[in-house]
Design an enzyme around this catalytic site. Structure first.
Site, PDB file in Angstrom:
ATOM      1  N   MET A 129       0.817  -1.204   0.000  1.00  0.00           N
ATOM      2  CA  MET A 129       0.000   0.000   0.000  1.00  0.00           C
ATOM      3  C   MET A 129       0.858   1.265   0.000  1.00  0.00           C
ATOM      4  O   MET A 129       2.082   1.199   0.015  1.00  0.00           O
ATOM      5  CB  MET A 129      -0.964  -0.035   1.187  1.00  0.00           C
ATOM      6  CG  MET A 129      -1.903  -1.253   1.184  1.00  0.00           C
ATOM      7  SD  MET A 129      -2.818  -1.497  -0.365  1.00  0.00           S
ATOM      8  CE  MET A 129      -3.909  -0.104  -0.284  1.00  0.00           C
ATOM      9  N   HIS A 130       0.232   2.394   0.037  1.00  0.00           N
ATOM     10  CA  HIS A 130       0.825   3.709  -0.190  1.00  0.00           C
ATOM     11  C   HIS A 130       2.062   4.007   0.658  1.00  0.00           C
ATOM     12  O   HIS A 130       2.147   3.632   1.818  1.00  0.00           O
ATOM     13  CB  HIS A 130      -0.230   4.808   0.028  1.00  0.00           C
ATOM     14  CG  HIS A 130      -0.736   4.852   1.438  1.00  0.00           C
ATOM     15  ND1 HIS A 130      -0.173   5.651   2.386  1.00  0.00           N
ATOM     16  CD2 HIS A 130      -1.734   4.176   2.043  1.00  0.00           C
ATOM     17  CE1 HIS A 130      -0.806   5.489   3.541  1.00  0.00           C
ATOM     18  NE2 HIS A 130      -1.761   4.585   3.347  1.00  0.00           N
ATOM     19  N   GLU A 131       3.016   4.667   0.038  1.00  0.00           N
ATOM     20  CA  GLU A 131       4.196   5.271   0.681  1.00  0.00           C
ATOM     21  C   GLU A 131       5.094   4.275   1.413  1.00  0.00           C
ATOM     22  O   GLU A 131       5.782   4.637   2.367  1.00  0.00           O
ATOM     23  CB  GLU A 131       3.770   6.388   1.634  1.00  0.00           C
ATOM     24  CG  GLU A 131       2.987   7.483   0.927  1.00  0.00           C
ATOM     25  CD  GLU A 131       2.317   8.422   1.894  1.00  0.00           C
ATOM     26  OE1 GLU A 131       2.930   9.457   2.199  1.00  0.00           O
ATOM     27  OE2 GLU A 131       1.192   8.103   2.344  1.00  0.00           O
ATOM     28  N   LYS A 149       3.054   3.104   4.545  1.00  0.00           N
ATOM     29  CA  LYS A 149       4.223   3.682   5.215  1.00  0.00           C
ATOM     30  C   LYS A 149       5.078   2.652   5.948  1.00  0.00           C
ATOM     31  O   LYS A 149       5.706   2.948   6.952  1.00  0.00           O
ATOM     32  CB  LYS A 149       3.804   4.818   6.141  1.00  0.00           C
ATOM     33  CG  LYS A 149       3.122   5.957   5.403  1.00  0.00           C
ATOM     34  CD  LYS A 149       2.821   7.134   6.285  1.00  0.00           C
ATOM     35  CE  LYS A 149       2.161   8.237   5.466  1.00  0.00           C
ATOM     36  NZ  LYS A 149       1.870   9.416   6.249  1.00  0.00           N
TER      37      LYS A 149
END
Length: 198
Positions: A129-131, A149
Site C-alpha cells: 500500500m501507499h508510501e 508507510k
C-alpha cells in the site's frame, strides 16, 4: 516475425502465463530444475545454466520470476554483468515508479508513493500500500498485505496471506510467516509468525 528477445528466469506456470498475457515473447526459460542439460518446458527451450541460456538464446532482456531472493539477486547480478537488462513486468496495478527486475503478478498491487528497489517480486494477490519503502529483492507472498508507510529491508519475505500493519519496519532478511499479523517492528534476520506475530 520478430525473434524473441526475452528469457524467463524461474520456471513457474504462473510466470509463463503472465508473460503470455502481456504479450512477452520468450526465447526460453532457465531454472536449476532442468539440471545441466537443455530440454523443453511448455514448448520452450529450457536451460539449467543461466549463462548457457543467454549464450544459446541470444536474448537481450529477461523476466526475473525466481522466488528465492538470494538466488534472484545472484542471477540478476551475473546477468547484468553479461549484458542482459531486466525491464519491470507488471500484471497487476502499479501506481509507483517501477524498478529494474520488478515482477508484479496478476492481481498484485503497488500503490502510489511507494519507492521500489531492484528485483522486487509481488506474488498473485499481494499488495503493497501507499508510501512504503521496499528494499532490494523483497518477496511479497500470495495474498499478503503490507499496509501504508511500511519500510521493508532488503531480502525480507512476507509470507502468504500475512498482514503488516501501517508504519512498521521489517528488517533486512526477516521472514514473516504465512498468515501472520505483524503489529510491531521486526528486527533484521528474525522469523515471526502468528497473530500477533512473535
Amino acid at each position: 516475425m520478430e525473434k524473441p528477445t526475452y528469457l524467463l528466469f524461474g520456471a513457474s506456470p504462473e510466470a509463463l502465463g503472465l508473460c503470455h498475457a502481456l504479450g512477452i515473447s520468450l526465447a526460453g526459460v532457465s531454472d536449476p530444475i532442468f539440471g545441466g542439460r537443455q530440454t523443453r518446458w511448455f514448448d520452450l527451450p529450457a536451460y539449467g545454466n543461466d549463462l548457457d541460456a543467454c549464450q544459446k538464446s541470444n536474448a537481450s532482456s529477461a523476466v526475473l520470476a525466481i522466488d528465492n531472493s538470494r538466488i534472484r539477486e545472484q542471477v540478476y547480478r551475473s546477468l547484468i554483468d553479461a549484458g542482459l537488462d531486466f525491464p519491470p513486468v507488471s500484471g497487476g496495478y502499479l501506481g509507483a515508479e517501477p524498478a529494474s527486475g520488478l515482477f508484479l503478478q496478476r492481481l498484485g498491487n503497488v500503490s502510489e508513493g511507494c519507492i521500489l528497489s531492484e528485483g522486487v517480486r509481488v506474488n498473485i494477490g499481494g499488495s503493497i500500500m501507499h508510501e512504503c519503502v521496499v528494499g532490494r529483492f523483497v518477496t511479497i507472498g500470495p495474498g499478503a498485505v503490507v499496509l501504508g508507510k511500511v519500510t521493508l529491508g532488503d531480502h525480507c519475505y512476507i509470507g502468504a496471506n500475512a498482514t503488516v500493519l501501517p508504519g512498521l519496519s521489517i528488517g533486512a532478511g526477516a521472514l514473516v510467516g504465512a498468515g501472520a499479523v505483524v503489529t510491531k517492528d521486526v528486527p533484521a534476520g528474525t522469523v515471526v509468525k502468528g497473530n500477533p506475530a512473535r
